[in-house]
Design an enzyme around this catalytic site. Structure first.
Site, PDB file in Angstrom:
ATOM      1  N   CYS A  20     -10.371  -3.369   4.452  1.00 35.20           N
ATOM      2  CA  CYS A  20      -9.634  -2.612   5.314  1.00 35.20           C
ATOM      3  C   CYS A  20     -11.110  -1.769   6.646  1.00 35.20           C
ATOM      4  O   CYS A  20      -9.856  -1.589   8.003  1.00 35.20           O
ATOM      5  CB  CYS A  20      -8.335  -1.977   5.585  1.00 35.20           C
ATOM      6  SG  CYS A  20      -8.899  -0.439   4.677  1.00 35.20           S
TER       7      CYS A  20
ATOM      8  N   CYS B 211      -4.909  -0.198   2.637  1.00 32.13           N
ATOM      9  CA  CYS B 211      -4.322  -1.577   2.123  1.00 32.13           C
ATOM     10  C   CYS B 211      -4.065  -1.941   0.517  1.00 32.13           C
ATOM     11  O   CYS B 211      -4.191  -2.789  -0.042  1.00 32.13           O
ATOM     12  CB  CYS B 211      -6.261  -2.124   2.385  1.00 32.13           C
ATOM     13  SG  CYS B 211      -7.585  -2.242   1.544  1.00 32.13           S
TER      14      CYS B 211
ATOM     15  N   CYS C  38      -7.945   2.215  -2.001  1.00 34.44           N
ATOM     16  CA  CYS C  38      -7.908   2.712  -0.544  1.00 34.44           C
ATOM     17  C   CYS C  38      -6.105   2.404  -0.597  1.00 34.44           C
ATOM     18  O   CYS C  38      -5.654   1.782  -0.459  1.00 34.44           O
ATOM     19  CB  CYS C  38      -8.478   1.185   0.318  1.00 34.44           C
ATOM     20  SG  CYS C  38      -8.032   1.136   2.128  1.00 34.44           S
TER      21      CYS C  38
ATOM     22  N   CYS D 106     -14.193   0.805   3.645  1.00 32.32           N
ATOM     23  CA  CYS D 106     -13.571   0.120   3.010  1.00 32.32           C
ATOM     24  C   CYS D 106     -14.090  -1.728   2.919  1.00 32.32           C
ATOM     25  O   CYS D 106     -13.994  -1.526   4.015  1.00 32.32           O
ATOM     26  CB  CYS D 106     -11.969   0.571   2.690  1.00 32.32           C
ATOM     27  SG  CYS D 106     -11.086  -1.307   1.680  1.00 32.32           S
TER      28      CYS D 106
ATOM     29  N   CYS E 123     -15.542   7.016 -10.110  1.00 28.82           N
ATOM     30  CA  CYS E 123     -16.873   5.944 -10.496  1.00 28.82           C
ATOM     31  C   CYS E 123     -16.376   4.799 -10.045  1.00 28.82           C
ATOM     32  O   CYS E 123     -14.697   4.063  -9.613  1.00 28.82           O
ATOM     33  CB  CYS E 123     -16.203   5.787 -11.674  1.00 28.82           C
ATOM     34  SG  CYS E 123     -17.507   4.781 -12.310  1.00 28.82           S
TER      35      CYS E 123
HETATM   36 FE    FE Z   1      -8.702  -0.454   2.163  1.00 23.35          FE
END
Ligand code: FE
Length: 152
Positions: free
Chosen positions: A67, A116, A113, A64, A136
């Site tokens: 984070c 976060c 995610c 990510c 995607c």
């Molecule tokens: Fe994240």
């Protein structure tokens, strides 16, 4: 996992995340580029074919951008010809949060995610085996950690 799992998570709640990272809008703005902020924190979409990872075959984990949580492995990346990097499965079920998205006159499943709440993209039931799923994902939402860095 398969499409039934995705639907169940979107309806009844996603798995408990491994940890949580929460920041203010101002903190995210300071950390991210304007394009990363637009996509991850305001549910934006990058133009198809424009992202850095569309055609990448480099080995490693995609984390990510917000984070640092590892989300996808390059071994489960495939060429969907959609214009966005596509994966059949996340590294673990609980790093992804699933929500029903009815924006733009469509019914889709948004993926974020789970740590976060950063927007990643959407998941569709038209991917290849073994899951039949296509995650995607916007390139701007992820960052490739090359294989050496993840100890492979
Ligand atoms: Fe994240």
């Amino acid at each position: 996992m398969n499409w039934n799992d995705v639907i169940r998570y979107a309806r009844h709640g996603s798995p408990e995340p491994p940890r949580r990272v929460e920041k203010t809008e101002a903190e995210w703005r300071e950390q991210l580029t304007p394009e990363q902020f637009r996509i991850t924190r305001t549910k934006g979409t990058e133009a198809p074919g424009s992202g850095a990872y569309c055609e990448s075959h480099a080995r490693g984990r995609y984390a990510c951008i917000c984070c640092g949580t590892e989300l996808f492995d390059s071994s489960l990346k495939y060429d969907s010809r959609s214009g966005w990097p596509s994966f059949t499965e996340p590294v673990q079920d609980n790093v992804i949060k699933y929500e029903r998205d009815t924006s733009h006159g469509m019914i889709r499943i948004e993926v974020m995610c789970s740590v976060c709440d950063g927007h990643l993209g959407h998941v569709f039931p038209d991917g290849p085996e073994p899951t039949g799923l296509r995650f995607c994902i916007n390139s701007a939402s992820i960052q490739l950690l090359e294989a050496e860095q993840v100890g492979e």
